[in-house]
Design a protein around this motif. Structure first.
Motif, PDB file in Angstrom:
ATOM      1  N   ILE A   9       0.841  -1.208   0.000  1.00 52.49           N
ATOM      2  CA  ILE A   9       0.000   0.000   0.000  1.00 52.49           C
ATOM      3  C   ILE A   9       0.868   1.246   0.000  1.00 52.49           C
ATOM      4  O   ILE A   9       0.573   2.231  -0.695  1.00 52.49           O
ATOM      5  CB  ILE A   9      -0.958  -0.025   1.212  1.00 52.49           C
ATOM      6  N   LEU A  10       1.949   1.223   0.760  1.00 47.26           N
ATOM      7  CA  LEU A  10       2.857   2.382   0.770  1.00 47.26           C
ATOM      8  C   LEU A  10       3.436   2.645  -0.613  1.00 47.26           C
ATOM      9  O   LEU A  10       3.540   3.793  -1.068  1.00 47.26           O
ATOM     10  CB  LEU A  10       3.978   2.148   1.786  1.00 47.26           C
ATOM     11  N   GLN A  11       3.817   1.561  -1.291  1.00 46.16           N
ATOM     12  CA  GLN A  11       4.360   1.698  -2.650  1.00 46.16           C
ATOM     13  C   GLN A  11       3.317   2.310  -3.592  1.00 46.16           C
ATOM     14  O   GLN A  11       3.625   3.198  -4.385  1.00 46.16           O
ATOM     15  CB  GLN A  11       4.802   0.323  -3.150  1.00 46.16           C
ATOM     16  N   ARG A  12       2.101   1.820  -3.494  1.00 43.29           N
ATOM     17  CA  ARG A  12       1.036   2.364  -4.330  1.00 43.29           C
ATOM     18  C   ARG A  12       0.747   3.824  -3.956  1.00 43.29           C
ATOM     19  O   ARG A  12       0.473   4.658  -4.825  1.00 43.29           O
ATOM     20  CB  ARG A  12      -0.236   1.532  -4.181  1.00 43.29           C
ATOM     21  N   LEU A  13       0.765   4.119  -2.704  1.00 45.15           N
ATOM     22  CA  LEU A  13       0.498   5.490  -2.241  1.00 45.15           C
ATOM     23  C   LEU A  13       1.501   6.472  -2.819  1.00 45.15           C
ATOM     24  O   LEU A  13       1.136   7.582  -3.235  1.00 45.15           O
ATOM     25  CB  LEU A  13       0.538   5.559  -0.711  1.00 45.15           C
ATOM     26  N   GLN A  34      -6.645  -0.445  -6.515  1.00 46.13           N
ATOM     27  CA  GLN A  34      -5.737  -0.921  -7.558  1.00 46.13           C
ATOM     28  C   GLN A  34      -5.200  -2.311  -7.232  1.00 46.13           C
ATOM     29  O   GLN A  34      -5.142  -3.192  -8.098  1.00 46.13           O
ATOM     30  CB  GLN A  34      -4.576   0.057  -7.727  1.00 46.13           C
ATOM     31  N   ALA A  35      -4.819  -2.489  -5.984  1.00 46.08           N
ATOM     32  CA  ALA A  35      -4.242  -3.779  -5.583  1.00 46.08           C
ATOM     33  C   ALA A  35      -5.267  -4.900  -5.711  1.00 46.08           C
ATOM     34  O   ALA A  35      -4.926  -6.038  -6.074  1.00 46.08           O
ATOM     35  CB  ALA A  35      -3.732  -3.695  -4.148  1.00 46.08           C
ATOM     36  N   GLY A  39      -5.005  -7.976  -8.777  1.00 52.66           N
ATOM     37  CA  GLY A  39      -4.774  -9.286  -8.189  1.00 52.66           C
ATOM     38  C   GLY A  39      -3.711  -9.323  -7.117  1.00 52.66           C
ATOM     39  O   GLY A  39      -3.424 -10.406  -6.580  1.00 52.66           O
ATOM     40  N   SER A  40      -3.094  -8.194  -6.795  1.00 54.23           N
ATOM     41  CA  SER A  40      -2.092  -8.183  -5.721  1.00 54.23           C
ATOM     42  C   SER A  40      -2.722  -8.583  -4.393  1.00 54.23           C
ATOM     43  O   SER A  40      -2.069  -9.188  -3.542  1.00 54.23           O
ATOM     44  CB  SER A  40      -1.468  -6.787  -5.608  1.00 54.23           C
TER      45      SER A  40
END
Length: 518
Positions: A9-13, A34-35, A39-40
């Motif tokens: 989640i941090l990476q996506r943020l 998104q995750a 499928g993440s």
């Protein structure tokens, strides 16, 4: 120690923060969404408790709760009492995710079939890509609008606005505006009406559309002026009304002595006070003739009084509507020329037998609104600001018209000035028959000079050529430089067409680098 989900989640943020800035809870929601989609986070997976995820991400628990609530509302996750929060096993297929590249677009139709009337409308449209600049016809100088006065009126009215003016109109418009218009029209245009006869519309096109729908059946005939504004033709045609062009001369529309009873017009559309586009004024004899024909044939006369306020010499021309009591005349006026087009307020003075029924129809088809704007306009008129603005603009436009007329006579010759009605917001630059006014107008548009070809206003083959030059939106100091492009293009075309007789009358000497006549 952070979990793998927290790191994800941090990476996506971080990516969302850079590309789609917004509130933190929205970015958390987007990261989780998104995750889930890519499928993440697999369907059926258990998500961390909101308190635990907030601690790992070092953010407020309320931020995580807001993101969870949004995901749950959209069907991405579900809460099981005593078990926790889980990703939905059957994900919604029509979800919207922030990262558009992650979705697969549904196929777009490669071919769309329009109705016959819709297709015809598109082939006849005359809407220009630009609506402002030298010499766009029919456009007033919107930069001169008294915004400060308008803003003060509107701000004061908005503080004590009754709910009646914030909902659908039940009266065919704002009653104070109807009263202000009745008072103004009685004095300024000799229009005989009461407030209950006035219907406020969103522009003249809407008014014509209503009349075509309510007074005509498909296949009925409407007489229109030849030439005339193509917008009238299009509105009537798209409603299935057959338009019959009637020639206009220096005395206005010249109707036939009679029409076959089976083909008598339901509507007779005229601009008697200032014909568009030629500028002629309908004579009293013609007015009386058309009134008599309408009475005899059971026709309705539609009087479009689009810019009668701007007459630069002599007295204003009274409206046709006021010539006789109970005349079968439907009078249309607009604020598009006197104030600004985007206001989209016009008005219709309806004969008494039509008023109540057409108001009901208007409410059913279009829904009245813009109560605050109409209320502000009512006070703007009643307090005298409208009349003062017209007086000021009449002086400005009169000077611009005189400057443009002088330029035409000096640079080209007096024979290039079409009938000078000394009114309105445009004049016509008359052209030799050998000049293609459509091609010339298109060439000038490439130089950011916006004109209209006169031949485009004819329904039948045009008997004359010319350019409509609107001076309303051109400051006086800009008229000369813009007109220089017209002179240059016209001289070149005169030589290429071998129109030597006209070229000799041009006052200026041709430039040495002009091409030889073909």
């Amino acid at each position: 120690m952070r979990s793998l989900l927290s790191d994800l989640i941090l990476q996506r943020l971080n990516g969302i923060s850079a590309a789609l800035p917004g509130t933190l809870n929205k970015r958390v929601y987007q990261a989780l969404q998104q995750a889930i989609f890519d499928g993440s986070i697999s369907p059926g997976s258990r998500l961390p408790a909101s308190r635990d995820l907030a601690k790992e991400l070092d953010i407020s628990r309320n931020t995580v709760l807001a993101a969870y609530e949004q995901l749950q509302a959209e069907g991405y996750i579900q809460t099981r009492t005593g078990s926790g929060t889980f990703v939905t096993a059957d994900l919604p297929k029509d979800g919207v995710i922030a990262d558009k590249t992650a979705t697969q677009c549904s196929p777009v139709r490669s071919h769309v079939t329009l109705s016959r009337r819709g297709s015809q409308l598109l082939t006849r449209t005359g809407v220009a890509s630009h609506q402002w600049g030298a010499f766009m016809p029919g456009v007033p100088d919107v930069t001169q609008f008294p915004h400060d006065i308008w803003r003060k009126l509107q701000n004061r009215l908005s503080r004590r606005l009754h709910p009646e003016f914030l909902t659908y109109s039940r009266h065919g418009g704002c009653p104070p505006l109807q009263q202000a218009l009745a008072d103004y029209l009685r004095v300024a245009r000799s229009v005989d009406c009461t407030p209950d006869q006035i219907l406020i519309t969103a522009g003249t096109h809407q008014a014509l559309d209503l009349l075509a729908k309510m007074l005509c059946d498909p296949g009925d005939v409407a007489w229109i002026e030849e030439p005339s504004y193509w917008g009238i033709r299009n509105v009537l045609s798209v409603n299935g009304v057959e338009t019959h062009p009637v020639e206009v001369d220096e005395n206005g529309m010249n109707p036939p002595e009679s029409a076959p009873e089976s083909r008598a017009p339901k509507l007779i559309c005229v601009t008697p006070s200032h014909h568009y586009p030629l500028g002629s004024v309908m004579s009293l004899a013609r007015r009386q003739k058309i009134l008599a024909m309408a009475q005899q044939q059971g026709s309705w006369i539609v009087e479009d009084d689009y810019d009668s306020e701007f007459r630069y010499s002599g007295s204003p021309i009274p409206a046709l509507q006021g010539l006789s009591s109970d005349a079968p005349v439907i009078y249309i006026g607009t604020f598009s020329k006197t104030l600004y087009p985007a206001m989209r307020i016009s008005y219709v003075v309806l004969p008494r037998p039509l008023a109540s029924r057409l108001k009901i129809a208007h409410s059913e088809l279009y829904r009245g609104g813009n109560g605050l704007t109409q209320l502000t306009l009512a006070e703007f008129i009643s307090d005298g600001h409208y009349a003062a603005h017209i007086r000021r603009m009449r002086l400005i436009y009169g000077k611009r018209r005189s400057a443009l007329t002088r330029l035409i006579e000096q640079e080209l010759g007096p024979e290039f000035v079409c009938e000078n009605s000394n009114a309105g917001l445009h004049l016509i630059l008359s052209l030799p028959d050998a000049i293609d006014d459509v091609a010339l107008s298109a060439e000038l548009e490439q130089k950011n000079v916006l004109t209209r070809p006169l031949s485009a206003y004819y329904l039948r083959p045009a008997p004359r050529r010319g350019l409509l030059l609107g001076y309303g939106c051109v400051p006086e100091e800009d008229i000369g430089p813009a007109f220089a492009h017209i002179v240059d293009c016209l001289k070149r075309r005169l030589q290429r067409q071998g129109a030597t007789r006209h070229a000799e009358k041009v006052k200026t000497e041709p430039d040495a680098n002009l091409p030889d006549p073909a």
